[in-house]
Design a protein around this motif. Structure first.
Motif, PDB file in Angstrom:
ATOM      1  N   HIS A  86      45.109  45.621  90.936  1.00 51.98           N
ATOM      2  CA  HIS A  86      44.985  46.454  92.137  1.00 51.98           C
ATOM      3  C   HIS A  86      45.424  45.741  93.413  1.00 51.98           C
ATOM      4  N   GLY A  87      45.449  44.415  93.400  1.00 57.09           N
ATOM      5  CA  GLY A  87      45.795  43.682  94.614  1.00 57.09           C
ATOM      6  C   GLY A  87      47.270  43.361  94.763  1.00 57.09           C
ATOM      7  N   LEU A  88      48.088  43.696  93.771  1.00 53.15           N
ATOM      8  CA  LEU A  88      49.499  43.307  93.831  1.00 53.15           C
ATOM      9  C   LEU A  88      50.197  43.991  95.003  1.00 53.15           C
ATOM     10  N   TRP A  89      50.962  43.232  95.774  1.00 53.21           N
ATOM     11  CA  TRP A  89      51.728  43.794  96.885  1.00 53.21           C
ATOM     12  C   TRP A  89      52.880  44.611  96.320  1.00 53.21           C
ATOM     13  N   HIS A  90      53.004  45.842  96.784  1.00 57.01           N
ATOM     14  CA  HIS A  90      54.053  46.721  96.273  1.00 57.01           C
ATOM     15  C   HIS A  90      54.334  47.827  97.281  1.00 57.01           C
ATOM     16  N   GLY A  91      55.376  48.598  97.024  1.00 60.29           N
ATOM     17  CA  GLY A  91      55.709  49.739  97.878  1.00 60.29           C
ATOM     18  C   GLY A  91      56.870  50.512  97.282  1.00 60.29           C
ATOM     19  N   GLY A  92      56.840  51.817  97.431  1.00 61.85           N
ATOM     20  CA  GLY A  92      57.934  52.665  96.955  1.00 61.85           C
ATOM     21  C   GLY A  92      59.151  52.528  97.859  1.00 61.85           C
ATOM     22  N   ARG A  93      60.295  52.287  97.263  1.00 60.62           N
ATOM     23  CA  ARG A  93      61.523  52.110  98.050  1.00 60.62           C
ATOM     24  C   ARG A  93      62.162  53.447  98.379  1.00 60.62           C
ATOM     25  N   ARG A  94      63.079  53.419  99.304  1.00 61.06           N
ATOM     26  CA  ARG A  94      63.796  54.614  99.754  1.00 61.06           C
ATOM     27  C   ARG A  94      64.693  55.133  98.632  1.00 61.06           C
ATOM     28  N   ASN A  95      64.703  56.437  98.450  1.00 61.81           N
ATOM     29  CA  ASN A  95      65.552  57.070  97.437  1.00 61.81           C
ATOM     30  C   ASN A  95      66.893  57.436  98.069  1.00 61.81           C
TER      31      ASN A  95
END
Length: 272
Positions: A176-185
């Motif tokens: 749950h702590g992993l740094w992440h983010g959805g990239r631009r499509n």
């Protein structure tokens, strides 16, 4: 939901999860289910109340339940959080074609001080995800560095980051702590991702197949370093991994290069 022993993770895989903060399983969902998922996710998945036991969260025959009953998925989930976890929440994430924006880098929790437990997020990708489609970006080995949700949002790129490109039917489990983010499509295709967060309800100790616990590759995985680590502060990541591995195995003597032993050394014997 139960998982046969042959589908549980082994100790090397668990050690890799502890080091990387994620476990990726490519194309484990059959093609016919992936095709069905595009319709199901397009219509939306009804929510469930926070804290609903897994066995009660999704009706028999429903798509989420069948997804979680796939042997490889069920085995990994059982190994990470044990039997009958609670559902924290789920969500369908949709990236529209050429929408022109990306999600900031973040962890999915406020500051979390647990060293002996963790939630797990399942991320399912029903389509082939190309680089142009803007797959989920994550930073391997970032999960044990204490941050508050979007504190990392100002960071644009980190050395060694991973931008997901994968075949249809891929499932990724995240700490749950992993740094992440959805990239631009930047493609002309709508991109779907289905996420479920699980809260363990049992102690996360030796839930996987531990028959290879003495394998030398376990320590090698736990000793992994990543390009974004600072020379000094990066040592804390390995220190925290040792603490987590001790909690997961019950072995308080485990260490890497004496990192934890030297700073917890408190002899009690009175000198003669």
């Amino acid at each position: 939901m139960t998982a046969a022993r042959e589908h549980l993770l082994n100790s090397v895989q668990m050690a890799r999860f502890v080091a990387y903060g994620s476990l990726r399983m490519d194309a484990v969902v059959p093609a016919e289910m992936n095709a069905e998922a595009l319709e199901v996710l397009g219509d939306g998945v009804p929510g469930v109340p926070y804290g609903t036991p897994l066995s009660e969260a999704y009706p028999q025959g429903s798509f989420p339940r069948r997804l979680l009953e796939l042997p490889a998925v069920a085995g990994a989930l059982r190994s990470l959080v044990g039997p009958e976890p609670d559902i924290d929440h789920h969500a369908v994430h949709v990236r529209l074609p050429r929408e022109g924006q990306a999600q900031p880098l973040h962890g999915d929790a406020i500051i979390d001080v647990r060293r002996d437990a963790f939630d797990v997020q399942l991320m399912y990708y029903p389509q082939d995800v190309t680089l142009e489609m803007g797959g989920t970006l994550s930073v391997p080995g970032s999960h044990l560095r204490r941050t508050n949700e979007s504190d990392t949002g100002r960071y644009q790129n980190l050395r060694g980051q991973d931008r997901l490109v994968c075949p249809a039917g891929t499932v990724v489990f995240l700490h749950h702590g992993l740094w992440h983010g959805g990239r631009r499509n930047d493609s002309d295709t709508v991109r779907y991702m289905f996420k479920i967060r699980f809260n363990p309800t049992v102690r996360q100790r030796r839930l996987w197949d531990t028959s290879d616990l003495a394998d030398r590759r376990v320590a090698r995985e736990l000793d992994t370093t990543f390009p974004w680590y600072e020379h000094a502060t990066g040592r804390l990541e390995r220190y925290n991994r040792v603490l987590l591995w001790r909690a997961l195995t019950g072995d308080d003597s485990f260490d890497l290069d004496h990192w934890v032993t030297r700073v917890s050394n408190r002899p009690q014997e009175v000198p003669a």
